[in-house]
Design a protein around this motif. Structure first.
Motif, PDB file in Angstrom:
ATOM      1  N   PHE A  49       0.833  -1.191   0.000  1.00  0.00           N
ATOM      2  CA  PHE A  49       0.000   0.000   0.000  1.00  0.00           C
ATOM      3  C   PHE A  49       0.872   1.248   0.000  1.00  0.00           C
ATOM      4  N   THR A  50       0.576   2.189  -0.890  1.00  0.00           N
ATOM      5  CA  THR A  50       1.293   3.466  -0.920  1.00  0.00           C
ATOM      6  C   THR A  50       0.296   4.593  -1.209  1.00  0.00           C
ATOM      7  N   SER A  51       0.684   5.807  -0.884  1.00  0.00           N
ATOM      8  CA  SER A  51      -0.172   6.954  -1.178  1.00  0.00           C
ATOM      9  C   SER A  51      -0.348   7.102  -2.686  1.00  0.00           C
ATOM     10  N   SER A  52      -1.532   7.475  -3.114  1.00  0.00           N
ATOM     11  CA  SER A  52      -1.853   7.555  -4.533  1.00  0.00           C
ATOM     12  C   SER A  52      -1.895   8.998  -5.012  1.00  0.00           C
ATOM     13  N   SER A  53      -1.542   9.199  -6.287  1.00  0.00           N
ATOM     14  CA  SER A  53      -1.685  10.510  -6.917  1.00  0.00           C
ATOM     15  C   SER A  53      -3.037  10.646  -7.612  1.00  0.00           C
TER      16      SER A  53
END
Length: 204
Positions: A49-53
């Motif tokens: 999971f990573t922050s999305s643009s």
């Protein structure tokens, strides 16, 4: 601007079709509580999971990218009582590589599970189960699935059924490790249908 908006307590809300934006009248629903304490926190880098643009359905940069690796996230534990819950979340998958997207309660040695399997490639349901595992004897029902389409390829899934003694939370799995998903707006509530999204950030 985003299409999912918040409203103050005791302020009248008017509903509309999320795709066409056609007004559908005064919005009436019962009081509800999102049991997930942080509705936009799906996990960390170690779990894919990573922050999305990509803009979330409310127009904010609070969506999460998920790489499709099998993983789990303890969003909510479920007590050892026969209770109907509805789990809802927003998901976006535009490359259509996945033929097997799954979310289920992660399970313990004995419990009542809610288990959805969905094919994004042709947008079809594979299976939806509400069953006992590990010798569990809790109540079950014919589970309910609702999928709502939102602009920018977002969908809101809601699944309803009995969940009992599922202390390990919720698990996402997928058949393609490099599939690209965006997730947002996790909600767990007692009851037989999903209410409007209730954002949380540290408490219910």
């Amino acid at each position: 601007a985003g299409l999912v908006k918040t409203a103050a307590v005791d302020v009248a809300r008017y509903s509309h079709d999320p795709e066409t934006l056609t007004p559908t009248g005064l919005y009436l629903e019962p009081a509800a509580t999102n049991l997930v304490t942080n509705s936009t926190n799906f996990g960390n880098n170690a779990n894919g999971f990573t922050s999305s643009s990509v803009l979330a359905p409310d127009g904010s940069l609070t969506a999460t990218d998920w790489d499709g690796v099998n993983t789990s996230r303890n969003f909510q534990t479920f007590p050892n009582t026969d209770t109907i819950y509805t789990i809802s979340f927003f998901v976006r998958h535009i490359d259509k590589t996945s033929t097997f997207f799954r979310i289920r309660t992660a399970g313990v040695n004995s419990g009542t599970r809610l288990d959805l399997r969905y094919n994004f490639r042709d947008e079809s349901l594979i299976s939806l189960l509400n069953n006992n595992v590990g010798g569990g004897t809790g109540a079950t029902m014919t589970p309910i699935l609702k999928i709502e389409n939102y602009p920018n390829d977002w969908k809101r899934f809601s699944i309803t059924g009995y969940i009992r003694n599922e202390a390990n939370g919720l698990k996402f799995t997928n058949d393609t490790a490099d599939a690209s998903y965006q997730l947002w707006g996790m909600q767990v509530e007692a009851g037989s249908f999903a209410t409007s999204y209730i954002p949380t950030s540290g408490s219910t």
